[in-house]
Enzyme design. Structure first.
Site, short mmCIF file in Angstrom:
data_model
loop_
_atom_site.label_atom_id
_atom_site.label_comp_id
_atom_site.label_asym_id
_atom_site.label_seq_id
_atom_site.Cartn_x
_atom_site.Cartn_y
_atom_site.Cartn_z
N CYS A 76 46.54 43.32 41.99
CA CYS A 76 47.45 42.18 41.71
C CYS A 76 48.61 42.19 42.69
CB CYS A 76 47.60 42.48 39.95
SG CYS A 76 49.06 41.10 39.66
N GLU A 87 40.90 31.09 36.50
CA GLU A 87 40.76 31.50 35.34
C GLU A 87 40.11 30.71 34.52
OE1 GLU A 87 41.56 34.79 33.77
OE2 GLU A 87 42.27 35.50 35.80
N GLY A 106 52.44 35.56 37.42
CA GLY A 106 53.18 35.07 38.30
C GLY A 106 54.28 34.13 37.90
N CYS A 147 47.40 36.59 46.64
CA CYS A 147 47.24 36.50 45.15
C CYS A 147 45.46 37.07 45.10
CB CYS A 147 47.31 35.33 44.49
SG CYS A 147 46.97 35.28 43.00
N THR A 148 45.28 37.90 44.20
CA THR A 148 43.83 38.25 44.28
C THR A 148 43.00 37.23 43.56
OG1 THR A 148 44.45 39.47 42.22
CG2 THR A 148 44.34 40.61 44.29
N HIS A 149 43.57 36.32 43.01
CA HIS A 149 42.64 35.13 42.30
C HIS A 149 42.35 34.01 43.64
CE1 HIS A 149 44.30 36.27 38.44
NE2 HIS A 149 43.33 35.41 38.01
N ASP A 154 44.49 43.94 37.21
CA ASP A 154 45.00 42.68 37.29
C ASP A 154 45.41 41.99 36.05
OD1 ASP A 154 45.55 40.32 39.24
OD2 ASP A 154 43.76 39.63 38.51
N SER A 155 46.03 40.93 36.26
CA SER A 155 46.39 40.08 35.27
C SER A 155 45.17 39.46 34.43
CB SER A 155 47.44 38.88 35.67
OG SER A 155 46.65 37.97 36.37
N1 DGL Z 1 46.06 37.99 40.73
C1 DGL Z 1 47.42 38.13 40.70
C2 DGL Z 1 48.13 38.20 41.99
O1 DGL Z 1 47.32 38.86 42.86
C3 DGL Z 1 48.19 37.47 39.43
C4 DGL Z 1 48.30 36.31 39.38
C5 DGL Z 1 48.98 35.57 38.12
O2 DGL Z 1 48.55 36.40 37.04
O3 DGL Z 1 49.78 34.92 38.15
O4 DGL Z 1 49.22 38.02 42.00
#
Ligand code: DGL
Length: 268
Positions: A75, A154, A45, A186-188, A12-13
């Site tokens: 991600c 983050e 993103g 988004c995985t975040h 992921d990022s």
């Molecule tokens: N967690 C990522 C996603 O699922 C990326 C979020 C990001 O880096 O902007 O899109």
């Protein structure tokens, strides 16, 4: 090392993909896993498609050099924009999170009005709308970018007044639009699930793709005869980031109760 002994690579990022890692760990306790978080270049993103493809290919090549047997793109942004390009350079199966997330949302057949939230890049790609409508053309889908949720996560600010204010600003206006389902695209975002759900009010099903992605990884390994069952216990999980390993380690523990051990650094 036998082929099935090889690790699953996941990236992921930043730390958002840890939500998928956690689901994978739960579902596949015998597998070796290597996690890569591109903490030097997060967020993805807000970046261009070209940049996301370049970063994703670099990380994929790095994980492939570690002899992985499966690559999970944890991600949504990279899954939306770079999956085809990653597959071109990969000799092993590559799974994204969009298809599993869309399938999960449609399970049970009750989703009729779906709100997808994600990064600006994911929303612009319309990847979720396409995946949902491929399965059911009559479904209503709206997509909304919530870019501030990634830096908040983050920073470890997943609850409290600032996070709640951001959620209210993005999602308050969506409240009266009759959505029955929201996809955390988004995985975040699962890290902010409580405040997202509170901003939308009761009666909206919240779907995140982490467990669905883990299930698709298990199915892929099963289908290919690649499960690691019956061998020695797995090695300690390996966590690698492109910057700030101690911050990653601290937040993994604080937000997800994941004990990473030493986090390595790999700079491209
Ligand atoms: N967690 C990522 C996603 O699922 C990326 C979020 C990001 O880096 O902007 O899109």
């Amino acid at each position: 090392m036998s082929y099935n002994d090889r690790p699953i690579g996941i990236f992921d990022s930043g730390l958002g993909g840890l939500t998928v890692f956690k689901a994978l760990r739960k579902l596949l306790p015998e597998e070796n896993i290597i996690y890569f978080g591109d903490t030097a270049r997060v967020p993805y993103g807000t970046k261009s498609k070209e940049a996301v493809i370049a970063f994703s290919k670099e990380i994929a090549a790095y994980l492939l050099s570690k002899d992985i047997k499966l690559l999970v793109v944890a991600c949504n942004t990279a899954s939306s924009l770079a999956l085809t390009e990653i597959r071109k350079i990969s000799g092993v199966p590559v799974l994204g999170v969009i298809e599993p997330g869309a399938r999960e949302a449609l399970e049970g057949g009750e989703a009729r009005r779906v709100l997808v939230i994600g990064t600006s890049a994911t929303v612009s790609s319309r990847a979720y709308s396409l995946a949902l409508k491929k399965n059911d053309a009559s479904i209503y889908v709206a997509e909304k970018a919530c870019p501030l949720f990634v830096p908040l996560a983050e920073e470890g600010w997943c609850s409290g007044r600032v996070a709640a204010a951001a959620a209210e600003k993005y999602l308050g206006p969506q409240k009266r639009k009759g959505f029955d389902t929201i996809i955390l695209g988004c995985t975040h975002y699962p890290l902010l699930k409580k405040i997202i759900s509170a901003a939308l009010g009761p009666g909206v099903r919240v779907v995140d793709s982490a467990m669905a992605a883990a299930r698709s990884a298990k199915a892929e390994l099963e289908a290919g005869g690649l499960l690691r069952a019956g061998l020695r216990p797995p090695k300690a999980d390996e966590f690698i980031v492109s910057d700030a390993p101690d911050k990653f380690k601290g937040l993994a523990l604080k937000l997800l109760k994941i004990k990473t051990g030493k986090v390595k650094v790999m700079r491209f």
